[in-house]
Design a protein around this motif. Sequence first.
Motif, PDB file in Angstrom:
ATOM      1  N   LEU A  96       0.851  -1.186   0.000  1.00  0.00           N
ATOM      2  CA  LEU A  96       0.000   0.000   0.000  1.00  0.00           C
ATOM      3  C   LEU A  96       0.887   1.237   0.000  1.00  0.00           C
ATOM      4  O   LEU A  96       2.084   1.161   0.251  1.00  0.00           O
ATOM      5  CB  LEU A  96      -0.964   0.007   1.195  1.00  0.00           C
ATOM      6  CG  LEU A  96      -0.429  -0.247   2.605  1.00  0.00           C
ATOM      7  CD1 LEU A  96       0.181   0.991   3.230  1.00  0.00           C
ATOM      8  CD2 LEU A  96      -1.543  -0.770   3.500  1.00  0.00           C
ATOM      9  N   HIS A  97       0.299   2.375  -0.307  1.00  0.00           N
ATOM     10  CA  HIS A  97       1.071   3.604  -0.399  1.00  0.00           C
ATOM     11  C   HIS A  97       1.590   4.028   0.970  1.00  0.00           C
ATOM     12  O   HIS A  97       0.996   3.718   2.007  1.00  0.00           O
ATOM     13  CB  HIS A  97       0.218   4.734  -0.978  1.00  0.00           C
ATOM     14  CG  HIS A  97      -0.155   4.527  -2.413  1.00  0.00           C
ATOM     15  ND1 HIS A  97      -0.882   5.448  -3.133  1.00  0.00           N
ATOM     16  CD2 HIS A  97       0.109   3.516  -3.271  1.00  0.00           C
ATOM     17  CE1 HIS A  97      -1.055   5.006  -4.365  1.00  0.00           C
ATOM     18  NE2 HIS A  97      -0.467   3.832  -4.469  1.00  0.00           N
ATOM     19  N   SER A  98       2.697   4.775   0.977  1.00  0.00           N
ATOM     20  CA  SER A  98       3.242   5.302   2.228  1.00  0.00           C
ATOM     21  C   SER A  98       2.873   6.771   2.422  1.00  0.00           C
ATOM     22  O   SER A  98       3.402   7.422   3.327  1.00  0.00           O
ATOM     23  CB  SER A  98       4.770   5.144   2.255  1.00  0.00           C
ATOM     24  OG  SER A  98       5.370   5.812   1.166  1.00  0.00           O
ATOM     25  N   SER A  99       1.973   7.301   1.598  1.00  0.00           N
ATOM     26  CA  SER A  99       1.521   8.685   1.743  1.00  0.00           C
ATOM     27  C   SER A  99       0.697   8.828   3.018  1.00  0.00           C
ATOM     28  O   SER A  99       0.077   7.873   3.492  1.00  0.00           O
ATOM     29  CB  SER A  99       0.693   9.113   0.536  1.00  0.00           C
ATOM     30  OG  SER A  99      -0.377   8.206   0.316  1.00  0.00           O
ATOM     31  N   LEU A 216     -10.574  12.275  -2.737  1.00  0.00           N
ATOM     32  CA  LEU A 216      -9.501  12.294  -1.739  1.00  0.00           C
ATOM     33  C   LEU A 216      -9.265  10.918  -1.124  1.00  0.00           C
ATOM     34  O   LEU A 216      -8.127  10.533  -0.864  1.00  0.00           O
ATOM     35  CB  LEU A 216      -9.833  13.307  -0.641  1.00  0.00           C
ATOM     36  CG  LEU A 216      -9.699  14.782  -1.031  1.00  0.00           C
ATOM     37  CD1 LEU A 216     -10.260  15.682   0.065  1.00  0.00           C
ATOM     38  CD2 LEU A 216      -8.251  15.134  -1.324  1.00  0.00           C
ATOM     39  N   THR A 217     -10.337  10.188  -0.881  1.00  0.00           N
ATOM     40  CA  THR A 217     -10.162   8.848  -0.314  1.00  0.00           C
ATOM     41  C   THR A 217      -9.537   7.904  -1.347  1.00  0.00           C
ATOM     42  O   THR A 217      -8.706   7.056  -0.993  1.00  0.00           O
ATOM     43  CB  THR A 217     -11.503   8.272   0.178  1.00  0.00           C
ATOM     44  OG1 THR A 217     -12.460   8.315  -0.874  1.00  0.00           O
ATOM     45  CG2 THR A 217     -12.032   9.081   1.346  1.00  0.00           C
ATOM     46  N   ARG A 218      -9.897   8.055  -2.622  1.00  0.00           N
ATOM     47  CA  ARG A 218      -9.295   7.208  -3.668  1.00  0.00           C
ATOM     48  C   ARG A 218      -7.798   7.501  -3.806  1.00  0.00           C
ATOM     49  O   ARG A 218      -6.994   6.584  -3.986  1.00  0.00           O
ATOM     50  CB  ARG A 218     -10.002   7.412  -5.002  1.00  0.00           C
ATOM     51  CG  ARG A 218     -11.357   6.729  -5.097  1.00  0.00           C
ATOM     52  CD  ARG A 218     -11.857   6.668  -6.531  1.00  0.00           C
ATOM     53  NE  ARG A 218     -12.033   8.005  -7.087  1.00  0.00           N
ATOM     54  CZ  ARG A 218     -13.145   8.731  -6.969  1.00  0.00           C
ATOM     55  NH1 ARG A 218     -14.183   8.223  -6.313  1.00  0.00           N
ATOM     56  NH2 ARG A 218     -13.240   9.921  -7.495  1.00  0.00           N
ATOM     57  N   ALA A 223      -6.070   4.496  -5.659  1.00  0.00           N
ATOM     58  CA  ALA A 223      -6.904   4.200  -6.835  1.00  0.00           C
ATOM     59  C   ALA A 223      -6.690   5.197  -7.973  1.00  0.00           C
ATOM     60  O   ALA A 223      -7.334   5.082  -9.012  1.00  0.00           O
ATOM     61  CB  ALA A 223      -8.381   4.185  -6.431  1.00  0.00           C
ATOM     62  N   GLY A 224      -5.821   6.182  -7.789  1.00  0.00           N
ATOM     63  CA  GLY A 224      -5.529   7.122  -8.859  1.00  0.00           C
ATOM     64  C   GLY A 224      -6.581   8.212  -8.990  1.00  0.00           C
ATOM     65  O   GLY A 224      -7.388   8.443  -8.093  1.00  0.00           O
ATOM     66  N   VAL A 225      -6.567   8.880 -10.155  1.00  0.00           N
ATOM     67  CA  VAL A 225      -7.448  10.022 -10.409  1.00  0.00           C
ATOM     68  C   VAL A 225      -8.291   9.743 -11.639  1.00  0.00           C
ATOM     69  O   VAL A 225      -7.792   9.259 -12.660  1.00  0.00           O
ATOM     70  CB  VAL A 225      -6.625  11.311 -10.648  1.00  0.00           C
ATOM     71  CG1 VAL A 225      -7.539  12.473 -10.994  1.00  0.00           C
ATOM     72  CG2 VAL A 225      -5.798  11.641  -9.421  1.00  0.00           C
ATOM     73  N   ARG A 238      -5.373   9.109 -14.376  1.00  0.00           N
ATOM     74  CA  ARG A 238      -3.965   8.796 -14.162  1.00  0.00           C
ATOM     75  C   ARG A 238      -3.864   7.867 -12.964  1.00  0.00           C
ATOM     76  O   ARG A 238      -4.451   8.124 -11.914  1.00  0.00           O
ATOM     77  CB  ARG A 238      -3.151  10.063 -13.922  1.00  0.00           C
ATOM     78  CG  ARG A 238      -1.637   9.827 -13.928  1.00  0.00           C
ATOM     79  CD  ARG A 238      -0.914  11.134 -13.806  1.00  0.00           C
ATOM     80  NE  ARG A 238       0.528  10.973 -13.734  1.00  0.00           N
ATOM     81  CZ  ARG A 238       1.379  11.957 -13.463  1.00  0.00           C
ATOM     82  NH1 ARG A 238       0.902  13.183 -13.229  1.00  0.00           N
ATOM     83  NH2 ARG A 238       2.676  11.735 -13.408  1.00  0.00           N
ATOM     84  N   TYR A 239      -3.109   6.810 -13.148  1.00  0.00           N
ATOM     85  CA  TYR A 239      -2.916   5.838 -12.080  1.00  0.00           C
ATOM     86  C   TYR A 239      -1.463   5.876 -11.605  1.00  0.00           C
ATOM     87  O   TYR A 239      -0.594   6.472 -12.234  1.00  0.00           O
ATOM     88  CB  TYR A 239      -3.268   4.433 -12.570  1.00  0.00           C
ATOM     89  CG  TYR A 239      -4.705   4.305 -13.023  1.00  0.00           C
ATOM     90  CD1 TYR A 239      -5.745   4.362 -12.105  1.00  0.00           C
ATOM     91  CD2 TYR A 239      -5.023   4.152 -14.378  1.00  0.00           C
ATOM     92  CE1 TYR A 239      -7.065   4.260 -12.519  1.00  0.00           C
ATOM     93  CE2 TYR A 239      -6.341   4.049 -14.798  1.00  0.00           C
ATOM     94  CZ  TYR A 239      -7.356   4.110 -13.870  1.00  0.00           C
ATOM     95  OH  TYR A 239      -8.655   4.024 -14.278  1.00  0.00           O
ATOM     96  N   GLY A 240      -1.222   5.235 -10.480  1.00  0.00           N
ATOM     97  CA  GLY A 240       0.138   5.149  -9.961  1.00  0.00           C
ATOM     98  C   GLY A 240       0.655   6.427  -9.336  1.00  0.00           C
ATOM     99  O   GLY A 240       1.869   6.603  -9.190  1.00  0.00           O
ATOM    100  N   VAL A 241      -0.251   7.343  -8.936  1.00  0.00           N
ATOM    101  CA  VAL A 241       0.176   8.605  -8.325  1.00  0.00           C
ATOM    102  C   VAL A 241       0.053   8.512  -6.802  1.00  0.00           C
ATOM    103  O   VAL A 241      -0.624   7.636  -6.268  1.00  0.00           O
ATOM    104  CB  VAL A 241      -0.654   9.789  -8.861  1.00  0.00           C
ATOM    105  CG1 VAL A 241      -0.407   9.973 -10.353  1.00  0.00           C
ATOM    106  CG2 VAL A 241      -2.147   9.593  -8.587  1.00  0.00           C
TER     107      VAL A 241
END
Length: 549
Positions: A96-99, A216-218, A223-225, A238-241
């Motif tokens: 999962l992302h570390s953001s 914002l939750t995605r 889940a990208g934009v 766009r994915y992978g952001v």
Amino acid sequence: MNRDYEHMAASLDEDAGLAGAAIGAKVVAPPEPFVKETPPTPWSADCMPQGMAQAARAIAEHVQAPIALAGLAVLGAVAHIAMRLLDARHPKKGSLHSSLYILVELISGGRKSECFNLATAPISKIERALRETHRAEVKRLEAEAARSKPKDRAAILSEAPPDPRTIFADTTTQAIEHAFVNGSAPALSLSTDEGGSLLGGHSLKSETRAASLGGLTRLFDGAGVQRDRIGEGQSGFRYGVRFGLFLSAQPIVLAEALSDPMLRGQGFLPRFIYSAPASLAGTRLHDVHSLSKLVAEDERIVGYWKTLEDMCRGKVNIDEHGGLCLSTAGMNAEAVSEWLTFYNNTEKQQGQDREFSHMQAFGSRAGELAARVAAVYACWRCFESSADLNAVSVTGSDMRQAVALVGHSLAEWARHGESVALEPVERDARALLEWLHGKGFDTITRMEIGKLCPNYLRKDTKRRNQAIGELARRGWLIDTSRDIVVVKNEKTESEVAVAVPAVSADERDTAETATTHLSFSPELPKKRASAVDVAGSVAALLGDEVEVF
């Protein structure tokens, strides 16, 4: 009731409903509290890696800000870079992302900007140079297009690279999504002192409020934009952001937003790491010794800047579609064990009549947040020791520190939850009282309240008067016909008395972790401070433009 008191009570403003019990400045009866008085959760002495913790303490000292604020500013800065270099690992769900999303509740003048500016100084310096280069290139292409044939101009302008900015300020979620779909950097953050505007402003009070929350939750969930808008350049995906948030707002602004069932129930607020430290206003005094201490000469901060600069220069792997291709941090057996203890304890506390029974969404999210924070710590430690990022693994120490920090956030959310049941006028009154205490008013006039109070009440006379009336009814405001006395109870005075140092003696030694009463994990043993190798290049890079407090 004596005659003096009867005469004073009769002079109270009827429209505002002011009522009190005082002779001069002497309070006859204690004011009525709004909720159970609960002090801010102590900041753990060991909830960060040593280099980050030392920098947080140094920033708190120089800026004269709460240690929790400085600590979260450092966390936000490091996470901003880490999220584009390394993904986190959830022991059950995998990568999962570390953001991170971070929220700090502060009165105006709480010095959030000063803390964040120091924490992000290397990022800002490097980014400024990149953006100036970008602007020069865009101007060159525009000049070339102006000299070319009309049919060739569009092709020439299309060669302009995207803006290299990665930290946005005071903008909307729509603007962030627009930047992503139009080729921005793959990892962006939004930092603003107007967190209430984001939570309750244009982004989230429009007709597309649910969509904004969903966006914002995605982004947080990876889940990208996806944007479907009318107009050229408005739609796209766009994915992978990656995306991070670092928000602060005044209590009076956040009161309504944080009590919103949609923000809490849909899982938006539970994604935030949250703290509401006590203000140090009125205690931030200088002397000749403090004036002689310069930020750019503090080895704790310069060493932190050096590591953060190294992280900024780390290789960012992007696929052909503009998405990030990141490795996932490993997690050793000790880290897994620490995570399991924390997860199971928070799960038990969500049972009926337990600590988190009223905030299950927050407790359920805690395990994921701990995994994200631990990955940020592992990434920091990798660059601090010049290790191989592809081989980095979350250690037991990383996880224990992450658990302590997320435990602090949970305790603060639980403390905030006690005030959610207040009626709107009570929330307004309580927030107004916090503003009056935070600003240090002993007396004030109704006109001054109308002119100086936060915009939230300044524009609404009826709402403001109702809040004043509620404070008067509870005995917090007393009208003497000349002005209004602001009552300060013993708690307010004692907080001021102990708030002089930005880092308390307990925090400098061994602080009780925010999770002790929940039995999440034991404290880590104290570490001996090590000498910081200060690179001259960082001092040269930052020394000429860092504001010295």
